[in-house]
Design an enzyme around this catalytic site. Structure first.
Site, PDB file in Angstrom:
ATOM      1  N   ASP A  41      50.317  41.346  29.672  1.00  0.00           N
ATOM      2  CA  ASP A  41      49.960  40.399  28.749  1.00  0.00           C
ATOM      3  C   ASP A  41      49.153  39.055  29.338  1.00  0.00           C
ATOM      4  OD1 ASP A  41      50.710  41.436  26.428  1.00  0.00           O
ATOM      5  OD2 ASP A  41      52.768  40.978  26.618  1.00  0.00           O
ATOM      6  N   GLY A  42      49.552  38.844  30.462  1.00  0.00           N
ATOM      7  CA  GLY A  42      49.016  37.802  31.048  1.00  0.00           C
ATOM      8  C   GLY A  42      47.631  38.181  31.812  1.00  0.00           C
ATOM      9  N   ASN A  70      47.593  32.526  22.945  1.00  0.00           N
ATOM     10  CA  ASN A  70      49.001  32.401  22.670  1.00  0.00           C
ATOM     11  C   ASN A  70      49.418  31.082  22.234  1.00  0.00           C
ATOM     12  OD1 ASN A  70      50.108  34.885  23.390  1.00  0.00           O
ATOM     13  ND2 ASN A  70      50.735  34.223  25.404  1.00  0.00           N
ATOM     14  N   ARG A  85      59.922  12.388  21.026  1.00  0.00           N
ATOM     15  CA  ARG A  85      60.224  11.886  22.415  1.00  0.00           C
ATOM     16  C   ARG A  85      60.877  12.972  22.900  1.00  0.00           C
ATOM     17  NH1 ARG A  85      63.721   6.772  24.844  1.00  0.00           N
ATOM     18  NH2 ARG A  85      63.516   7.530  26.716  1.00  0.00           N
ATOM     19  N   ASP A 108      60.799  16.656  26.066  1.00  0.00           N
ATOM     20  CA  ASP A 108      59.993  17.240  26.997  1.00  0.00           C
ATOM     21  C   ASP A 108      58.642  17.798  26.811  1.00  0.00           C
ATOM     22  OD1 ASP A 108      62.272  17.083  28.573  1.00  0.00           O
ATOM     23  OD2 ASP A 108      62.647  18.962  28.870  1.00  0.00           O
ATOM     24  N   ALA A 152      56.213  34.720  22.360  1.00  0.00           N
ATOM     25  CA  ALA A 152      55.882  34.220  23.870  1.00  0.00           C
ATOM     26  C   ALA A 152      56.886  32.958  24.005  1.00  0.00           C
ATOM     27  CB  ALA A 152      54.544  34.383  24.538  1.00  0.00           C
ATOM     28  N   ASN A 201      57.073  30.185  22.419  1.00  0.00           N
ATOM     29  CA  ASN A 201      57.494  29.745  21.255  1.00  0.00           C
ATOM     30  C   ASN A 201      58.853  30.472  21.109  1.00  0.00           C
ATOM     31  OD1 ASN A 201      57.255  28.931  18.225  1.00  0.00           O
ATOM     32  ND2 ASN A 201      57.418  31.053  18.168  1.00  0.00           N
ATOM     33  N   LYS A 202      58.929  31.809  21.362  1.00  0.00           N
ATOM     34  CA  LYS A 202      60.326  32.218  20.924  1.00  0.00           C
ATOM     35  C   LYS A 202      61.327  31.826  21.947  1.00  0.00           C
ATOM     36  CE  LYS A 202      62.268  36.899  19.826  1.00  0.00           C
ATOM     37  NZ  LYS A 202      63.539  36.755  20.495  1.00  0.00           N
TER      38      LYS A 202
END
Ligand code: NAP
Ligand code: MN
Length: 266
Positions: free
Chosen positions: A51-52, A123, A150, A152, A164, A166-167
């Site tokens: 995938d990358g 993605n 506020r 990360d 990806a 998100n999961k």
């Protein structure tokens, strides 16, 4: 694929891969496909890796909407963008000789940084603190000030990107037939001073998400465009919407999105 005959093979030029792709050269020659030396000349761009690699092939070729992308996986793990496996030449042959190949279209998002610099993501676009410190930003849906975040960071993913990054932050897996983008938080502070929605939310193509950084200590987060960091260093504002552009891949029998989800995760 009668009208598409110019193929570019995109892969990491390692010795191992050079050897592995030899059968592809032979297969192409036998079936009247021409292997071209640049992505511009190609109307089929084939990423060999995972995938990358597929994400990089799409990015480096400029998210073209006038060519077909295909992914060939070189590992035994299932892959989301790779419909073929390097050892399964029969399947490639079937796709190459099918007269009217079916095409699948994947939504892409459009990101503009500081009102000047634009790029696509297949993605996701991610914004992430680079220090061991949180950062703050105002989140707008169109001109509605929706929340002040506020924490990360945030991930804005496409439907195909929903499986990806998100999961990993508990976002939902979204059917790529839905033209939308999903906004997911990365470790938001939630207390009596800071409040965010806390769950992921999905926006249609009618909406633009704007993130305005509240920068009190000269600390700029990093912008990720799929698997690459954006070169823009002082990000003040990000504006993200679904693009009119989509990328096209080959659609195969028995490899629907939901089958891939099942194969990968269940
Ligand atoms: P990587 O760190 O090697 O990728 C992480 C894993 O995600 C790999 O197994 C990769 O598959 C897989 N992947 C990529 N796109 C996917 C998709 N659409 N659906 C399901 N799995 C997917 O980096 P990479 O290979 O260059 O991939 C970049 C992507 O990694 C980013 O776009 C982001 O989504 C994801 N990422 C995830 C996290 C996290 O989960 N904490 C953090 C940073 C980035 P392959 O092995 O086939 O390449
Ligand atoms: Mn990878």
């Amino acid at each position: 694929m009668p009208n598409r005959r110019n193929v570019y093979l995109f892969y990491k030029k390692s010795e191992e891969l050079l050897e592995k792709i030899q059968p592809l050269h032979k297969l192409a020659a036998e079936h009247d496909f021409k292997l071209v030396n640049t992505m511009q000349e190609a109307n089929i761009i084939v990423a060999v890796g995972g995938d990358g690699t597929f994400l990089q092939a799409v990015r480096q070729s400029g998210f073209r909407d006038d060519c077909l992308y295909a992914g060939i996986s070189t590992s035994s793990d299932p892959s989301f963008y790779c419909d073929f496996h390097i050892d399964d030449t029969a399947k490639m042959l079937e796709a190459m000789t099918t007269e009217s190949i079916e095409v699948r279209r994947f939504p892409v998002i459009d990101v503009t940084v500081n009102n000047s610099h634009s790029f696509y993501c297949l993605n996701e676009c991610s914004i992430r603190s680079t220090l061991i410190k949180t950062f703050e930003m105002d989140v707008y849906i169109n001109d509605l000030h929706f929340e002040t975040f506020r924490g990360d960071g945030m991930i804005i993913s496409t439907p195909t990107g929903s499986t990806a990054y998100n999961k990993s932050v508990s976002g939902a897996v979204v059917d790529p037939l839905l033209p939308c983008m999903q906004v997911s938080e990365i470790a938001s502070l939630n207390n009596n001073t800071y409040r965010t929605l806390g769950s992921s939310f999905i926006l249609s193509n009618a909406h633009t998400l704007t993130l305005k950084l509240i920068n009190d200590d000269n600390h700029y987060p990093t912008i990720g465009m799929d698997n690459e960091a954006s070169g823009v260093r002082h990000v003040e504002e990000l504006s993200i919407r679904l693009s009119d552009r989509q990328i096209k891949t080959v659609k195969l029998k028995d490899n629907s999105f939901w089958r891939r989800v099942q194969r990968t995760f269940l």
